[in-house]
Design a protein around this motif. Structure first.
Motif, PDB file in Angstrom:
ATOM      1  N   UNK A 257      38.193  -8.287  35.858  1.00 55.47           N
ATOM      2  CA  UNK A 257      39.635  -8.306  35.645  1.00 55.47           C
ATOM      3  C   UNK A 257      40.098  -6.903  35.250  1.00 55.47           C
ATOM      4  N   UNK A 258      40.949  -6.294  36.069  1.00 52.85           N
ATOM      5  CA  UNK A 258      41.559  -4.999  35.763  1.00 52.85           C
ATOM      6  C   UNK A 258      43.003  -5.266  35.366  1.00 52.85           C
ATOM      7  N   UNK A 259      43.289  -5.152  34.062  1.00 50.64           N
ATOM      8  CA  UNK A 259      44.574  -5.604  33.549  1.00 50.64           C
ATOM      9  C   UNK A 259      45.748  -4.787  34.068  1.00 50.64           C
ATOM     10  N   UNK A 260      45.540  -3.529  34.418  1.00 52.86           N
ATOM     11  CA  UNK A 260      46.601  -2.707  34.998  1.00 52.86           C
ATOM     12  C   UNK A 260      46.211  -2.189  36.379  1.00 52.86           C
ATOM     13  N   UNK A 261      45.303  -2.872  37.017  1.00 48.28           N
ATOM     14  CA  UNK A 261      44.857  -2.463  38.345  1.00 48.28           C
ATOM     15  C   UNK A 261      43.603  -1.622  38.289  1.00 48.28           C
ATOM     16  N   UNK A 262      42.868  -1.632  39.398  1.00 52.39           N
ATOM     17  CA  UNK A 262      41.590  -0.915  39.456  1.00 52.39           C
ATOM     18  C   UNK A 262      41.767   0.588  39.320  1.00 52.39           C
ATOM     19  N   UNK A 263      42.866   1.144  39.865  1.00 60.24           N
ATOM     20  CA  UNK A 263      43.048   2.593  39.810  1.00 60.24           C
ATOM     21  C   UNK A 263      43.186   3.074  38.366  1.00 60.24           C
ATOM     22  N   UNK A 264      43.981   2.359  37.558  1.00 58.21           N
ATOM     23  CA  UNK A 264      44.132   2.764  36.163  1.00 58.21           C
ATOM     24  C   UNK A 264      42.807   2.597  35.415  1.00 58.21           C
ATOM     25  N   UNK A 265      42.105   1.482  35.639  1.00 57.25           N
ATOM     26  CA  UNK A 265      40.850   1.238  34.935  1.00 57.25           C
ATOM     27  C   UNK A 265      39.801   2.288  35.303  1.00 57.25           C
ATOM     28  N   UNK A 266      39.758   2.696  36.573  1.00 61.42           N
ATOM     29  CA  UNK A 266      38.806   3.722  36.993  1.00 61.42           C
ATOM     30  C   UNK A 266      39.095   5.063  36.328  1.00 61.42           C
ATOM     31  N   UNK A 267      40.385   5.372  36.173  1.00 62.35           N
ATOM     32  CA  UNK A 267      40.774   6.676  35.632  1.00 62.35           C
ATOM     33  C   UNK A 267      40.774   6.721  34.108  1.00 62.35           C
ATOM     34  N   UNK A 268      40.717   5.557  33.453  1.00 65.19           N
ATOM     35  CA  UNK A 268      40.813   5.517  31.992  1.00 65.19           C
ATOM     36  C   UNK A 268      39.706   4.635  31.426  1.00 65.19           C
ATOM     37  N   UNK A 269      38.487   5.060  31.658  1.00 63.74           N
ATOM     38  CA  UNK A 269      37.356   4.291  31.157  1.00 63.74           C
ATOM     39  C   UNK A 269      37.307   4.276  29.635  1.00 63.74           C
ATOM     40  N   UNK A 270      37.991   5.220  28.991  1.00 58.89           N
ATOM     41  CA  UNK A 270      38.002   5.261  27.528  1.00 58.89           C
ATOM     42  C   UNK A 270      38.949   4.228  26.924  1.00 58.89           C
ATOM     43  N   UNK A 271      39.840   3.660  27.736  1.00 58.47           N
ATOM     44  CA  UNK A 271      40.823   2.687  27.242  1.00 58.47           C
ATOM     45  C   UNK A 271      40.175   1.306  27.251  1.00 58.47           C
ATOM     46  N   UNK A 272      39.564   0.965  26.135  1.00 53.68           N
ATOM     47  CA  UNK A 272      38.814  -0.291  26.050  1.00 53.68           C
ATOM     48  C   UNK A 272      39.736  -1.493  26.275  1.00 53.68           C
ATOM     49  N   UNK A 273      39.260  -2.428  27.058  1.00 52.69           N
ATOM     50  CA  UNK A 273      40.000  -3.661  27.251  1.00 52.69           C
ATOM     51  C   UNK A 273      40.799  -3.738  28.524  1.00 52.69           C
ATOM     52  N   UNK A 274      40.983  -2.606  29.237  1.00 53.56           N
ATOM     53  CA  UNK A 274      41.754  -2.670  30.481  1.00 53.56           C
ATOM     54  C   UNK A 274      40.896  -3.171  31.645  1.00 53.56           C
ATOM     55  N   UNK A 275      39.585  -3.199  31.449  1.00 50.75           N
ATOM     56  CA  UNK A 275      38.683  -3.773  32.455  1.00 50.75           C
ATOM     57  C   UNK A 275      37.707  -4.724  31.758  1.00 50.75           C
ATOM     58  N   UNK A 276      37.723  -5.972  32.184  1.00 49.13           N
ATOM     59  CA  UNK A 276      36.850  -6.991  31.613  1.00 49.13           C
ATOM     60  C   UNK A 276      35.955  -7.524  32.722  1.00 49.13           C
TER      61      UNK A 276
END
Length: 304
Positions: A257-276
């Motif tokens: 689950x990419x909460x703001x889309x795969x592109x954001x999750x790929x670019x912000x691996x430090x933002x915990x919780x945007x990819x589950x």
């Protein structure tokens, strides 16, 4: 012999019918669980959307300038990967995060009308009316954060201030992740149109890079309140991932689950919780039903 053959066929048909019934019942439970989660998520997002649209509101129907009209402090604030205590003052004393680094979203606004609960046209996230404030400290608050209930289940809570002090109510249980991004107008001079979405940490970094004027800390703090990027927020994106209480899925649980889309999750691996990723969860949790919803809400009362 004929009786035994008939009995065997009857038992076989009964077993087949029982299997079909179990499959149908399992499918019904999964569908019902998913629908309940979807309804709960939509209701929680609707409450947040109302609060976001109300942020920065001031009551102009008065004979004098209303409290807050100059925008002394930003009407929007947030924290990345934090939780809050039920009765603490606003977001001033954050706690460690729960539910995959879920965020905190805080909104301030003036109420409307007089008396303890005003005229009812302005409400906090718990649905209680908020009167027009006489001081900045009396402005209304709607704060959303995730904490654990008595059973250890993560729940999205609404925190607010009433006449008796601070309190919070649960909006929905079973939160896997609650994430917030802020649409910021980074143009100079500002044109009021968001041209990028950032998390709370990024906004704090923008503020840290500001050149502040003032001969003492108090004056520099006031200058920060005038220049802060939190006042440039024109829209807010919120994403919510919920899970069911029991395992109702037939698959092994391998979704992402990419909460703001795969592109954001790929670019912000430090933002915990945007990819589950379910594959990183304990086996007992993988087969639970999950529902993810996301929405973007524009602020109606933006001002700098």
């Amino acid at each position: 012999m004929e009786f035994l053959i008939a009995l065997s066929l009857t038992l076989l048909l009964a077993l087949l019918a029982t299997g079909l019934l179990l499959v149908a019942a399992h499918g019904y439970r999964q569908h019902n669980d998913q629908q309940d989660l979807s309804d709960a998520a939509q209701q929680a997002l609707a409450v947040m959307a109302q609060a976001i649209r109300q942020a920065a509101y001031v009551e102009w129907d008065s004979s004098s300038a209303p409290v807050g009209w100059m925008g002394e402090t930003a009407p929007v604030a947030g924290l990345d990967g934090r939780s809050l205590a039920r009765s603490s003052e606003g977001i001033a004393a954050p706690l460690p995060a729960v539910a995959h680094g879920s965020d905190v979203l805080a909104l301030r606004y003036a109420g409307s009308g007089s008396g303890a609960t005003g005229d009812g046209s302005s409400v906090n996230c718990a649905g209680f009316g908020v009167a027009a404030p006489t001081t900045l400290a009396a402005q209304g608050w709607s704060i959303f954060y995730v904490a654990l209930d008595a059973a250890g289940v993560a729940e999205l809570r609404c925190k607010y201030r009433s006449a008796s002090g601070w309190g919070s109510d649960a909006l929905v249980r079973g939160v896997e992740s609650f994430q917030v991004l802020y649409g910021v107008n980074t143009d100079v001079p500002a044109d009021g149109v968001p041209n990028g979405y950032f998390n709370a940490t990024a906004l704090e970094q923008f503020d840290a890079a500001l050149v502040l004027e003032g001969a003492n800390p108090a004056q520099r703090w006031q200058d920060l309140q005038r220049k802060t990027y939190w006042k440039r927020v024109g829209a807010i994106r919120v994403a919510l991932l919920l899970r069911g209480e029991v395992a109702t899925r037939a698959d092994t649980g391998s979704r992402q689950f990419d909460l703001f889309g795969a592109r954001y999750a790929d670019a912000h691996t430090e933002d915990e919780g945007v990819r589950i990723d379910e594959r990183r969860m304990p086996q007992a949790q993988r087969r639970r039903t999950r529902v993810m919803l996301e929405t973007t809400i524009a602020l109606r009362n933006t001002r700098s």
